[in-house]
Design a protein around this motif. Sequence first.
Motif, mmCIF file in Angstrom:
data_model
loop_
_atom_site.group_PDB
_atom_site.id
_atom_site.type_symbol
_atom_site.label_atom_id
_atom_site.label_comp_id
_atom_site.label_asym_id
_atom_site.label_seq_id
_atom_site.Cartn_x
_atom_site.Cartn_y
_atom_site.Cartn_z
ATOM 1 N N ALA A 43 0.864 -1.018 0.182
ATOM 2 C CA ALA A 43 0.176 0.040 -0.080
ATOM 3 C C ALA A 43 0.789 1.282 0.035
ATOM 4 O O ALA A 43 0.514 2.163 -0.691
ATOM 5 C CB ALA A 43 -0.890 -0.116 1.260
ATOM 6 N N ALA A 44 2.016 1.277 0.768
ATOM 7 C CA ALA A 44 2.804 2.459 0.894
ATOM 8 C C ALA A 44 3.600 2.772 -0.618
ATOM 9 O O ALA A 44 3.553 3.667 -1.020
ATOM 10 C CB ALA A 44 4.024 1.998 1.850
ATOM 11 N N ALA A 45 4.000 1.537 -1.322
ATOM 12 C CA ALA A 45 4.610 1.597 -2.658
ATOM 13 C C ALA A 45 3.597 2.268 -3.662
ATOM 14 O O ALA A 45 3.948 3.085 -4.251
ATOM 15 C CB ALA A 45 5.007 0.252 -2.965
ATOM 16 N N LEU A 46 2.520 1.654 -3.548
ATOM 17 C CA LEU A 46 1.386 2.266 -4.326
ATOM 18 C C LEU A 46 0.998 3.788 -4.365
ATOM 19 O O LEU A 46 1.060 4.405 -5.309
ATOM 20 C CB LEU A 46 -0.099 1.570 -4.158
ATOM 21 C CG LEU A 46 0.127 0.135 -4.933
ATOM 22 C CD1 LEU A 46 -1.113 -0.667 -4.583
ATOM 23 C CD2 LEU A 46 0.037 0.090 -6.541
ATOM 24 N N GLY A 47 0.958 4.174 -3.085
ATOM 25 C CA GLY A 47 0.661 5.545 -2.695
ATOM 26 C C GLY A 47 1.989 6.272 -3.101
ATOM 27 O O GLY A 47 1.593 7.454 -3.670
ATOM 28 N N ILE A 48 2.876 5.878 -2.722
ATOM 29 C CA ILE A 48 4.274 6.877 -2.986
ATOM 30 C C ILE A 48 4.327 6.917 -4.777
ATOM 31 O O ILE A 48 4.793 7.826 -5.163
ATOM 32 C CB ILE A 48 5.514 6.228 -2.479
ATOM 33 C CG1 ILE A 48 5.422 6.282 -0.952
ATOM 34 C CG2 ILE A 48 6.856 7.077 -3.036
ATOM 35 C CD1 ILE A 48 6.547 5.512 -0.109
ATOM 36 N N GLY A 49 4.130 5.743 -5.167
ATOM 37 C CA GLY A 49 4.007 5.599 -6.627
ATOM 38 C C GLY A 49 3.020 6.511 -7.298
ATOM 39 O O GLY A 49 3.592 7.066 -8.429
ATOM 40 N N VAL A 50 1.987 6.895 -6.656
ATOM 41 C CA VAL A 50 1.153 7.756 -7.360
ATOM 42 C C VAL A 50 1.709 9.114 -7.223
ATOM 43 O O VAL A 50 1.551 9.984 -8.321
ATOM 44 C CB VAL A 50 -0.035 7.884 -6.823
ATOM 45 C CG1 VAL A 50 -1.059 8.969 -6.982
ATOM 46 C CG2 VAL A 50 -1.171 6.388 -6.895
ATOM 47 N N LEU A 51 2.448 9.562 -6.256
ATOM 48 C CA LEU A 51 2.969 10.812 -5.967
ATOM 49 C C LEU A 51 4.164 11.099 -6.934
ATOM 50 O O LEU A 51 4.305 12.033 -7.782
ATOM 51 C CB LEU A 51 3.378 10.939 -4.536
ATOM 52 C CG LEU A 51 4.204 12.380 -4.197
ATOM 53 C CD1 LEU A 51 3.089 13.409 -4.328
ATOM 54 C CD2 LEU A 51 4.466 12.481 -2.764
ATOM 55 N N THR A 52 4.976 10.199 -7.028
ATOM 56 C CA THR A 52 6.197 10.221 -7.834
ATOM 57 C C THR A 52 5.870 10.479 -9.378
ATOM 58 O O THR A 52 6.348 11.053 -10.247
ATOM 59 C CB THR A 52 7.220 9.284 -7.520
ATOM 60 O OG1 THR A 52 6.402 7.967 -7.765
ATOM 61 C CG2 THR A 52 7.780 9.433 -6.211
ATOM 62 N N THR A 53 4.888 9.382 -9.702
ATOM 63 C CA THR A 53 4.478 9.544 -10.974
ATOM 64 C C THR A 53 3.912 10.806 -11.440
ATOM 65 O O THR A 53 4.289 11.389 -12.660
ATOM 66 C CB THR A 53 3.484 8.454 -11.589
ATOM 67 O OG1 THR A 53 4.059 7.081 -10.991
ATOM 68 C CG2 THR A 53 3.218 8.269 -12.994
ATOM 69 N N VAL A 54 3.060 11.233 -10.826
ATOM 70 C CA VAL A 54 2.148 12.728 -11.031
ATOM 71 C C VAL A 54 3.370 13.810 -11.110
ATOM 72 O O VAL A 54 3.312 14.482 -12.095
ATOM 73 C CB VAL A 54 1.371 12.947 -10.176
ATOM 74 C CG1 VAL A 54 0.705 14.335 -10.061
ATOM 75 C CG2 VAL A 54 0.182 11.846 -9.981
ATOM 76 N N CYS A 55 4.351 13.895 -10.005
ATOM 77 C CA CYS A 55 5.431 14.848 -10.418
ATOM 78 C C CYS A 55 6.499 14.624 -11.571
ATOM 79 O O CYS A 55 6.819 15.572 -12.053
ATOM 80 C CB CYS A 55 6.317 14.662 -8.901
ATOM 81 S SG CYS A 55 5.441 15.438 -7.464
ATOM 82 N N CYS A 56 6.627 13.338 -11.918
ATOM 83 C CA CYS A 56 7.318 13.020 -13.070
ATOM 84 C C CYS A 56 6.617 13.658 -14.328
ATOM 85 O O CYS A 56 7.236 14.234 -15.275
ATOM 86 C CB CYS A 56 7.533 11.590 -13.285
ATOM 87 S SG CYS A 56 8.823 11.079 -12.289
ATOM 88 N N ALA A 57 5.361 13.289 -14.266
ATOM 89 C CA ALA A 57 4.605 13.837 -15.252
ATOM 90 C C ALA A 57 4.506 15.316 -15.471
ATOM 91 O O ALA A 57 4.245 16.080 -16.564
ATOM 92 C CB ALA A 57 2.912 13.132 -15.204
ATOM 93 N N TRP A 58 4.204 15.938 -14.376
ATOM 94 C CA TRP A 58 4.183 17.383 -14.184
ATOM 95 C C TRP A 58 5.470 18.106 -14.902
ATOM 96 O O TRP A 58 5.454 19.059 -15.569
ATOM 97 C CB TRP A 58 3.802 17.816 -12.807
ATOM 98 C CG TRP A 58 3.939 19.236 -12.623
ATOM 99 C CD1 TRP A 58 3.407 20.303 -13.489
ATOM 100 C CD2 TRP A 58 4.461 20.123 -11.365
ATOM 101 N NE1 TRP A 58 3.579 21.545 -12.965
ATOM 102 C CE2 TRP A 58 4.294 21.522 -11.681
ATOM 103 C CE3 TRP A 58 4.924 19.788 -10.265
ATOM 104 C CZ2 TRP A 58 4.557 22.366 -10.678
ATOM 105 C CZ3 TRP A 58 5.599 20.716 -9.331
ATOM 106 C CH2 TRP A 58 5.244 22.134 -9.681
#
Length: 314
Positions: A43-58
Amino acid sequence: MIRPNWALVRTVSGIGVLAVLLWWLGTGPFLDGLRLIDGWALAAALGIGVLTTVCCAWRWSLIAGGLGVRLPLGTAVAACYRAVFLNSTLPGGVLGDVHRAVRHGRDSGDVGRGIRAVVWERTAGQVVQAVIAVAVLLAFPSPVRPYLPAATALVVAGVLGAVLLARVLPTRGPSRWARALRTTEADVRDGLLAHGKWVGVLIASTVVVAGHLATFLVAARTAGVTAPLSQLVPLTLLALLAMGVPANVAGFGPREGVAAWAFGAAGLTASQGISTAMVYGALVLVASLPGAAVLLIRRVRVPAFVPRRSAAHG
């Protein structure tokens, strides 16, 4: 004349690193940590993954817009998830980024700018990660701390030398070097520096590094490593830097090798380093699974090319 197949060389190099580690330590360190992965870690990996992926996309969207290619954030997020999944499952660790660069360029009508947008996005992230790593490694004890001042001085001297050389080389004329210098100068000016874009790129890159670091720390705790954070953070940053080497098998290879060495040199064990790196790889793979869904159910297209008024690009 036979030309080397660099993709094959990189893959074989990654396999070679894993083979040496297996010969040295056996299969135990590779499997022990994976058995300890629980729902909280996933769950922690999935949550952190959302944050990092959105920031990479931004970050990608900001740079692409500066280069004259429109890239909506939603489209960028989906493409980044797809790229992370491909990077985590294919040899080399960069094929997902190559795919999104070429596809973005084709969809936007300018393959060159599409590729350059991804190159600059990845370069910006790597530069920020390196700066953060150097600062942390200078502040906390680590196996490389005694050598870091000299290494940093050499890198800074090399960068300054490259900048000075670029300044004295002619930028006018039809030669390949002149065109490359003009394009690079325009890309940095418009893609990274114009309208304060560098602030957003810096913020996004810092959050991404923090997210990767947090995932690695979750992996270390999951693998049973109880060392204090002041000792773990420098070691995990060394392993993260090793991930930038495009010689791996679905992300595995140099990361495990550097983790084994760094953990052992810091007074822990090489087995703990490998277990932590293996758990990290598994968590990243789980966090990238939305990218598999993008591959299966959605075909993302970028709106039409938006030309930029710039003499450097005609």
